[in-house]
Design an enzyme around this catalytic site. Structure first.
Site, PDB file in Angstrom:
ATOM      1  N   TYR A   1       2.128  -0.762 -10.828  1.00 27.13           N
ATOM      2  CA  TYR A   1       1.799  -1.501  -9.606  1.00 27.13           C
ATOM      3  C   TYR A   1       2.580  -0.972  -8.403  1.00 27.13           C
ATOM      4  O   TYR A   1       2.011  -0.755  -7.328  1.00 27.13           O
ATOM      5  CB  TYR A   1       2.098  -2.986  -9.842  1.00 27.13           C
ATOM      6  CG  TYR A   1       1.762  -3.897  -8.700  1.00 27.13           C
ATOM      7  CD1 TYR A   1       0.436  -4.209  -8.393  1.00 27.13           C
ATOM      8  CD2 TYR A   1       2.771  -4.478  -7.932  1.00 27.13           C
ATOM      9  CE1 TYR A   1       0.127  -5.069  -7.350  1.00 27.13           C
ATOM     10  CE2 TYR A   1       2.460  -5.344  -6.891  1.00 27.13           C
ATOM     11  CZ  TYR A   1       1.145  -5.639  -6.606  1.00 27.13           C
ATOM     12  OH  TYR A   1       0.839  -6.492  -5.579  1.00 27.13           O
TER      13      TYR A   1
ATOM     14  N   LYS B   1       0.861   0.745  -5.137  1.00 30.48           N
ATOM     15  CA  LYS B   1       0.985   0.136  -3.819  1.00 30.48           C
ATOM     16  C   LYS B   1       1.724   1.043  -2.836  1.00 30.48           C
ATOM     17  O   LYS B   1       1.447   1.021  -1.636  1.00 30.48           O
ATOM     18  CB  LYS B   1       1.683  -1.220  -3.940  1.00 30.48           C
ATOM     19  CG  LYS B   1       0.815  -2.299  -4.578  1.00 30.48           C
ATOM     20  CD  LYS B   1      -0.520  -2.475  -3.864  1.00 30.48           C
ATOM     21  CE  LYS B   1      -1.265  -3.712  -4.320  1.00 30.48           C
ATOM     22  NZ  LYS B   1      -2.591  -3.853  -3.664  1.00 30.48           N
TER      23      LYS B   1
END
Length: 301
Positions: A155, A159
């Site tokens: 993640y 991001k």
């Protein structure tokens, strides 16, 4: 803000932040393509927007592939005649520490967040350029991508890449009058409810209690609706000259993230040997070492 005549796609908008973004855009007058893998959630979101006087349709598809991105753009054009705004919000979590994370865990998250952002932005950019009237790409990042987060190899990397996309595409699409910005939100969602420091405030919201000022201001933590205004703003004419930025939003706080920059430098004639670096590091660089992870302050007792 008046977005009448504008058409937006919001990926992952059946619930949470995506739903708040879709409702905010619709409330401002935009027609919205709601996207989710859950047909029930997508349908309920459309019904909520329409009941409030807005215009919306659902496109149930899993974000990630070029085919899915093309379907979302085609739905906007077929239903509403054009596309003006693409909000890439869809996401999943597969949290595990590095030594326990599987290839499948990694690929699932990167496939939705990073590849999904890429394919949807590419499809939108093609349409924007064909229309010749500009457009808005609004990419959803995370504080985890800015600072890292324990257990979120996949993640955090995805991001961080999303903000890299925004910086690069802002340059590439400038001549086409397409702005590209990343939003870095903090809100009570399924992706934040597992953070221990935020648990009391998540529970307060579930109980219908207001989030206290400390959480809203110091932690920048609030509801998904608190994060919707910046998306509406970036989709509007008021933001036509803003591009390549990473904008933080959450609770009562609006912020602007800097890009990585050199904080200190030293020079050695002929270059640096390992021994020279070891001698210099403690006195020149050690005091400037950067923190990792979000350092959430504790409320004073």
């Amino acid at each position: 803000m008046d977005l009448s005549g504008r058409v937006a796609v919001v990926t992952g908008s059946g619930r949470g932040l995506g739903l708040a973004y879709a409702k905010g855009l619709a409330d401002a007058g935009a027609a919205v393509v709601v996207n989710d893998v859950d047909a029930g959630a997508a349908g309920a979101a459309v019904e909520e927007i329409v009941d409030a006087g807005g215009r919306a349709v659902a496109e149930v598809v899993a974000v990630g592939t070029a085919e899915a991105a093309d379907a979302l753009v085609a739905r906007a054009v077929d239903e509403f005649g054009r596309l003006d705004v693409m909000v890439t919000n869809a996401g999943v979590l597969r949290d595990r520490v590095l030594w326990k994370m599987t290839d499948e865990d990694f690929d699932a998250v990167v496939g939705v967040h990073l590849r999904g952002t890429f394919t949807c932005a590419r499809a939108a950019a093609v349409r924007f350029r064909a229309q010749g009237t500009g457009g808005r790409l609004i990419l959803v990042g995370s504080p985890a991508g800015q600072r890292g987060n324990f257990g979120q190899t996949n993640y955090s990397a995805a991001k961080a890449g999303v903000v890299g996309f925004a910086r690069t595409w802002a340059m590439e699409l400038a001549r086409a009058k397409v702005t590209v910005n990343a939003v870095v939100p903090v809100a009570a969602t399924a992706m934040t409810e597992t953070i221990p420091a935020l648990q009391p405030y998540v529970e307060a919201l579930r109980s219908g209690e207001p989030v206290p000022p400390f959480a809203r201001r110091v932690l920048a933590f609030g509801t998904p609706e608190d994060a919707a205004g910046v998306v509406v703003f970036l989709a509007s004419d008021a933001a036509e000259d803003i591009t390549g930025q990473a904008v933080g939003i959450g609770g009562d706080r609006l912020s602007l993230w800097t890009h990585p920059t050199q904080v200190v430098a030293a020079y050695a004639d002929g270059g640096w040997s390992a021994d020279a670096i070891a001698e210099t590091w403690p006195t020149v660089f050690a005091a400037h070492e950067q923190v990792v992870g979000e350092r959430l302050p504790e409320q004073a007792s």
